[in-house]
Write an enzyme that holds these catalytic residues in place. Structure first.
Site, PDB file in Angstrom:
ATOM      1  CB  SER A  77       3.910  -3.200  -3.063  1.00 38.93           C
ATOM      2  OG  SER A  77       3.744  -1.984  -3.736  1.00 38.93           O
TER       3      SER A  77
ATOM      4  N   GLY B 200       0.828  -1.197   0.000  1.00 38.47           N
ATOM      5  CA  GLY B 200       0.000   0.000   0.000  1.00 38.47           C
ATOM      6  C   GLY B 200       0.860   1.243   0.000  1.00 38.47           C
ATOM      7  N   GLY B 201       2.075   1.101  -0.528  1.00 36.81           N
ATOM      8  CA  GLY B 201       3.033   2.199  -0.453  1.00 36.81           C
ATOM      9  C   GLY B 201       3.318   2.520   0.998  1.00 36.81           C
TER      10      GLY B 201
END
Length: 539
Positions: free
Chosen positions: A224, A138-139
């Site tokens: 991510s 989710g960054g």
């Protein structure tokens, strides 16, 4: 996609009535502990009190376990230890997610968000199991450790390991830089989210034995933004020694934001709130919702996103160097590392626009100017892709070039720097195609999550739940377990996986028939090496 909390059983409701002391914080009194002891909900002792979990398919599960205090009282500051409780705390439901805009994996959001979830085959048995500590994506803005795809039960059952997932502060609450505010209390602001992760890892080291794990064998893995947070931890002195293996999945952090760039974003954020750089008292008192609304301010470096970038900051004390620039961090050289990516990353988000699947050659140059993120002539890029892959359509060139021009370059740089350092690193590329949406998403960003967790049947998985998907999940989850147990991802279900070296660039290409390949997509790598790599948001 939300994972619903378990429904209370009639017996549990009856025992709660007998105990008569359920508190608003989810605590239960000593009477409940005594009544439950004989019937078997798993009970564990933490530094702040007893917790009662549940059993799912033979695995002991504890959710919403606090590892720090309510951060509303410590906004933009290092968290303090969680408050102790009396009796036995109910640990059957997830804790609140960090403040964020949009969906928070179905959980409420709160500044009281420092919770972790523990999955283990056994308690206090001296098992010395590897501990797998997952950091969500989710960054740096969104997500939690509560998503259904992160459920640790299958990994525990497959590998006899302990799995931990974690929430930590995000966006402005975790990464707003206030180093120029003049307020000494806020000297750590800019890296608070990273410090939360360090505090969670310390909690794991302190409690591993209670949950049948080995505090001296902790593997951090993340996808991510989770991978980027891991790369950053590898360069943070305070994280040194808290984990012993690392696996990053489509997530890398070559450079952090410099103090000048971070301060410029802070000024934009504060201006949106009507505050000046030294109005810290008003900032600390501002309602949570107002702060979240201010994160919508447009970031000056971004064309595709209207919101401000928040991420780790080169503040000289918590993060004294860039994670992987100008080289790999020496403090982490001894840590075995797996670095992975998916072949078709950008189909996950650029595939949301139906028009991107029907591009013409005339439309393609402008689309690349907007989305490839590097200052390289679209005409040069298109000509090279047509030479390398003469059968590609304009849309195939678009998805391939945006994938190569964005985050994949960071993964290659990290692998190269580890190779130069002589540090152990294994690289994979996931080519295995999802059957979702008629197969057009291919090996998209996030596809490796349900495969590594062995959760192909979980809600939200786009792998399918057939023999093909289960076989790929076995390959990837066993690689993680092997890394955790032996410091090397090789196992019987894969061909021999050689570490990444220069100039060969050995890479495990994961597909229905996995294979080793030297420098896959080498032509694309050379194309994008013509221009400098700039980590998005760090300038």
């Amino acid at each position: 996609m939300p994972l619903q909390p378990p429904s209370p059983s009639p017996r549990r409701d009856f025992l709660r009535l007998l105990a008569g002391t359920v508190t608003m914080a989810g605590m239960v009194g000593p009477g409940l502990y005594a009544a439950r002891a004989a019937s078997g909900p798993p009970l564990a002792t933490t530094r702040s009190g007893r917790i009662a979990g549940l059993v799912e398919r033979g695995i002991h599960v504890f959710r919403g376990v606090p590892y720090g205090g309510d951060t509303a009282r410590r906004r933009f500051q290092r968290a303090v230890r969680e408050a102790a409780w009396t009796g036995t705390r109910d640990a059957t439901r997830f804790g609140a997610s960090a403040p964020q805009r949009g969906d928070a994996d179905g959980q409420s959001v709160s500044e009281d968000c420092l919770f972790l979830n523990v999955y283990t085959p056994a308690l206090r048995d001296g098992g010395k199991r590897p501990v797998l500590f997952y950091i969500h994506g989710g960054g740096y803005n969104n997500g939690s450790g509560s998503h259904a795809l992160y459920d640790g039960v299958n990994l525990c059952r497959r590998g006899d390991v302990v799995v931990v997932t974690v929430n930590h502060r995000l966006n402005a609450f975790g990464y707003l830089y206030l180093g120029e505010s003049g307020d000494e209390r806020l000297r750590d602001a800019g890296n608070i989210g990273q410090l939360d992760l360090i505090d969670a890892l310390r909690w794991v080291r302190e409690h591993a034995h209670e949950f049948g794990g080995d505090a001296g064998n902790v593997t951090v893995f993340g996808q991510s933004g989770g991978g980027a947070k891991i790369a950053t931890l590898m360069a943070m002195p305070e994280a040194n020694g808290l984990f012993h293996r690392a696996m990053t999945m489509s997530g890398q952090q070559v450079t952090a934001a410099g103090p000048r760039a971070a301060a410029q974003r802070t000024a934009l954020f504060l201006a949106e709130l009507g505050l000046g750089p030294r109005d810290t008292a008003a900032l600390l008192a501002m309602p949570m919702a107002r702060l979240l609304e201010a994160t919508r301010v447009r970031d000056p470096s971004r064309v595709e996103d209207t919101s401000l970038y928040f991420g780790p900051v080169l503040d000289t004390h918590n993060l004294p160097r860039h994670p992987f620039y100008p080289d790999a961090p020496a403090q982490s050289a001894r840590i075995p590392m797996v670095i992975g990516n998916t072949r078709d990353e950008t189909r996950a988000f650029l595939g949301n626009d139906e028009a991107n699947f029907a591009l013409t050659w005339d439309q393609l140059p402008q689309k690349l100017r907007e989305q490839q993120y590097v200052d390289l002539s679209p005409e040069v890029v298109i000509a090279e892709y047509r030479r390398l892959y003469p059968d590609y359509t304009p849309s195939e060139v678009f998805f391939a070039a945006t994938t190569a021009g964005r985050s994949w370059r960071g993964a290659i740089i990290e692998a190269e720097e580890r190779a130069k350092q002589g540090a152990p690193a294994w690289v994979y590329q996931l080519d295995w195609r999802s059957p979702a949406e008629g197969g057009r998403l291919r090996a998209f960003h996030t596809l490796d999550i349900p495969l590594v967790f062995d959760n192909v049947a979980a809600k939200g998985s786009k792998t399918g739940d057939d023999a093909r998907a289960r076989a790929m999940a076995a390959r990837m989850s066993e690689a993680l377990i092997a890394l955790a147990r032996h410091g090397d991802p090789n196992h019987a279900g894969l061909p021999d996986w050689a570490p990444y070296t220069l100039p060969r660039r050995q890479t495990m290409v994961l597909d229905d028939t996995p294979r080793m390949q030297d420098d896959p997509r080498g032509g694309e790598r050379k194309l994008y090496q013509r221009v400098p790599f700039v980590q998005r948001g760090t300038m």
